[in-house]
Design an enzyme around this catalytic site. Structure first.
Site, PDB file in Angstrom:
ATOM      1  N   LYS A  15       0.364  -1.056  -0.118  1.00  0.00           N
ATOM      2  CA  LYS A  15       0.189  -0.182   0.151  1.00  0.00           C
ATOM      3  C   LYS A  15       0.960   1.337   0.522  1.00  0.00           C
ATOM      4  O   LYS A  15       0.720   2.267   0.442  1.00  0.00           O
ATOM      5  CB  LYS A  15      -0.488  -0.108   1.180  1.00  0.00           C
ATOM      6  CG  LYS A  15      -1.536  -1.296   1.412  1.00  0.00           C
ATOM      7  CD  LYS A  15      -2.373  -1.635   0.327  1.00  0.00           C
ATOM      8  CE  LYS A  15      -3.464  -1.156  -0.859  1.00  0.00           C
ATOM      9  NZ  LYS A  15      -3.699  -1.678  -2.392  1.00  0.00           N
ATOM     10  N   HIS A  17       7.410  -7.836  -1.941  1.00  0.00           N
ATOM     11  CA  HIS A  17       6.476  -6.580  -0.969  1.00  0.00           C
ATOM     12  C   HIS A  17       7.553  -7.512   0.415  1.00  0.00           C
ATOM     13  O   HIS A  17       7.410  -7.100   1.354  1.00  0.00           O
ATOM     14  CB  HIS A  17       5.346  -7.079  -0.477  1.00  0.00           C
ATOM     15  CG  HIS A  17       4.023  -6.134  -0.817  1.00  0.00           C
ATOM     16  ND1 HIS A  17       4.156  -5.210  -1.145  1.00  0.00           N
ATOM     17  CD2 HIS A  17       3.017  -6.526  -1.266  1.00  0.00           C
ATOM     18  CE1 HIS A  17       3.457  -4.640  -2.088  1.00  0.00           C
ATOM     19  NE2 HIS A  17       2.526  -5.288  -2.434  1.00  0.00           N
ATOM     20  N   SER A  74      -4.279   2.443   4.610  1.00  0.00           N
ATOM     21  CA  SER A  74      -5.013   1.959   3.343  1.00  0.00           C
ATOM     22  C   SER A  74      -4.705   0.311   3.367  1.00  0.00           C
ATOM     23  O   SER A  74      -5.691   0.056   2.085  1.00  0.00           O
ATOM     24  CB  SER A  74      -3.809   2.201   1.827  1.00  0.00           C
ATOM     25  OG  SER A  74      -4.113   1.868   0.332  1.00  0.00           O
TER      26      SER A  74
HETATM   27  P1  A3P Z   1      -4.663   4.752  -0.991  1.00  0.00           P
HETATM   28  O1  A3P Z   1      -5.850   3.594  -0.116  1.00  0.00           O
HETATM   29  O2  A3P Z   1      -4.396   5.746   0.168  1.00  0.00           O
HETATM   30  O3  A3P Z   1      -5.710   5.451  -1.835  1.00  0.00           O
HETATM   31  P2  A3P Z   1       0.193  -0.223  -3.801  1.00  0.00           P
HETATM   32  O4  A3P Z   1      -0.402  -0.413  -4.947  1.00  0.00           O
HETATM   33  O5  A3P Z   1       0.791  -0.416  -2.917  1.00  0.00           O
HETATM   34  O6  A3P Z   1      -0.953  -0.906  -3.366  1.00  0.00           O
HETATM   35  O7  A3P Z   1      -0.560   0.987  -3.554  1.00  0.00           O
HETATM   36  C1  A3P Z   1      -1.658   2.047  -3.318  1.00  0.00           C
HETATM   37  C2  A3P Z   1      -1.844   3.014  -3.047  1.00  0.00           C
HETATM   38  O8  A3P Z   1      -1.423   4.016  -3.885  1.00  0.00           O
HETATM   39  C3  A3P Z   1      -3.568   3.200  -2.959  1.00  0.00           C
HETATM   40  O9  A3P Z   1      -3.588   4.319  -1.485  1.00  0.00           O
HETATM   41  C4  A3P Z   1      -3.522   3.884  -4.134  1.00  0.00           C
HETATM   42  O10 A3P Z   1      -4.955   4.571  -4.315  1.00  0.00           O
HETATM   43  C5  A3P Z   1      -2.169   4.771  -4.080  1.00  0.00           C
HETATM   44  N1  A3P Z   1      -2.342   4.492  -5.722  1.00  0.00           N
HETATM   45  C6  A3P Z   1      -1.895   4.342  -7.210  1.00  0.00           C
HETATM   46  N2  A3P Z   1      -1.979   4.831  -7.754  1.00  0.00           N
HETATM   47  C7  A3P Z   1      -1.721   6.149  -7.930  1.00  0.00           C
HETATM   48  C8  A3P Z   1      -1.150   7.387  -8.176  1.00  0.00           C
HETATM   49  N3  A3P Z   1      -0.827   7.096  -9.522  1.00  0.00           N
HETATM   50  N4  A3P Z   1      -1.088   8.564  -7.704  1.00  0.00           N
HETATM   51  C9  A3P Z   1      -0.924   8.135  -6.089  1.00  0.00           C
HETATM   52  N5  A3P Z   1      -1.762   7.527  -5.467  1.00  0.00           N
HETATM   53  C10 A3P Z   1      -1.579   6.609  -5.722  1.00  0.00           C
END
Ligand code: A3P
Length: 318
Positions: free
Chosen positions: A42, A103, A161
């Site tokens: 996340k 991860h 998240s």
């Molecule tokens: P939130 O749940 O706070 O919205 P991962 O890819 O490591 O699983 O992380 C997911 C998190 O990154 C989510 O956070 C998602 O919305 C955010 N995220 C994904 N793409 C993004 C982008 N282009 N800009 C900002 N945040 C992004």
């Protein structure tokens, strides 16, 4: 039915489905030009994955649309029930330079990546000024191997998240109430273990291995600057036009509507969009909508103790 307890592997709780593949991972053979994206869950993994794919494709959106992010940037430890191709099998098929996401905590990273001296990329970027390392270091790195990047995000936003992700992700144990979940997060009783241990051990590894350490908050505040750092690390020249295309294509708004990266292609049996969306909010500071004053005070006290021994600094909002 899919939800099962985490499995403890060498002291670290791992999503039970992934744990079954970890033996093979130990034997995993890296390639010198692999680019490893390491994150605690996340922290913006999907975001930096798409950015890296765009950089490798010189900002060509059409080329980036060739496949799903899960195939273009396979997760090393991924083994899904009912999905025949594991992360490793997908990686073996992919042409070089491969993008590899993981991860895994430091201790579970296949030896081959260190022996090969891959550069690692990490998401915590105000510390980028420690990069490049002295020339002798960066040269030996370049001669010997592939690349590593670590991306980090502030713990409070990660907790929020992750809570939403565990609501929608049917491979994870149910998160319980926010209050219950936060307790599990603090004690590291979540998949891939303690955020504190993860971030601190990757940060420490930087002393002996070249790792580009980036921060989600910096990416959010100044994507151009951070994308340039990544390109420099990869020794890729990007024109301003390419940079602008990458920034646009990888903005939260664009990624939210892009079925190749927003995980809506997965069956709802695995990820249930009625519980939360993968591209949820994409901001820094959303934790303020979830932490009570008491939870915040408790968290801050633990945070201070855990992090003060390092030079790590996180911005809780921008
Ligand atoms: P939130 O749940 O706070 O919205 P991962 O890819 O490591 O699983 O992380 C997911 C998190 O990154 C989510 O956070 C998602 O919305 C955010 N995220 C994904 N793409 C993004 C982008 N282009 N800009 C900002 N945040 C992004």
């Amino acid at each position: 039915v899919l939800r099962k307890n985490l499995k403890i592997v060498r002291g670290c709780p791992i999503t039970y489905a992934f744990a079954s593949g970890l033996e093979k991972i130990e034997q995993f053979q890296s390639r010198r030009d692999d680019i490893v994206i390491a994150t605690y869950p996340k922290s913006g993994t999907t975001w930096i994955s798409e950015i890296l794919d765009m950089i490798l494709n010189d900002g060509d959106v059409e080329k980036c649309k060739r496949d799903f992010i899960t195939a273009k940037v396979p997760m090393l430890e991924m083994v899904l029930p009912g999905v025949r191709t594991s992360g490793i099998e997908q990686l073996e098929k992919n042409p070089s330079p491969r993008l590899v996401k993981t991860h895994l905590p430091i201790d579970l990273i296949p030896k081959s990546f260190w022996e090969n001296n891959c550069k690692v990329y990490s998401f915590t970027s105000q510390f980028f000024n420690v990069w490049p390392l002295p020339l002798s270091h960066s040269h030996s790195n370049k001669v010997n191997g592939s690349n590593m990047i670590y991306l980090a995000r502030n713990a409070k936003d990660v907790a929020v998240s992750y809570y939403h992700f565990d609501l929608m992700n049917n491979l994870q144990p149910l998160p319980g109430s926010w209050e219950e979940y936060l307790e599990k997060f603090i004690t590291g009783n979540v998949a891939f273990g303690s955020w504190f241990n993860h971030v601190k051990s990757w940060w420490k590894k930087k002393e002996e291995h070249p790792i580009l350490f980036l921060h989600y908050e910096d990416m959010k505040e100044n994507p151009k600057q951070e994308i340039k750092k990544i390109a420099r690390f990869l020794e890729k020249n990007l024109s301003d036009e390419m940079l602008d295309k990458i920034i646009h294509h990888t903005s939260f708004e664009m990624m939210k509507d892009n079925p190749l990266v927003n995980y809506t292609h997965l069956p709802s049996m695995l990820m249930d969009p009625s519980k939360s969306s993968f591209m949820r909010k994409g901001i820094a500071g959303d934790w303020k909508n979830y932490f009570t004053v008491a939870q915040n005070e408790k968290f801050d006290a633990i945070y201070k103790k855990e992090i003060s021994e390092t030079e790590l600094q996180f911005r809780m909002e921008i």
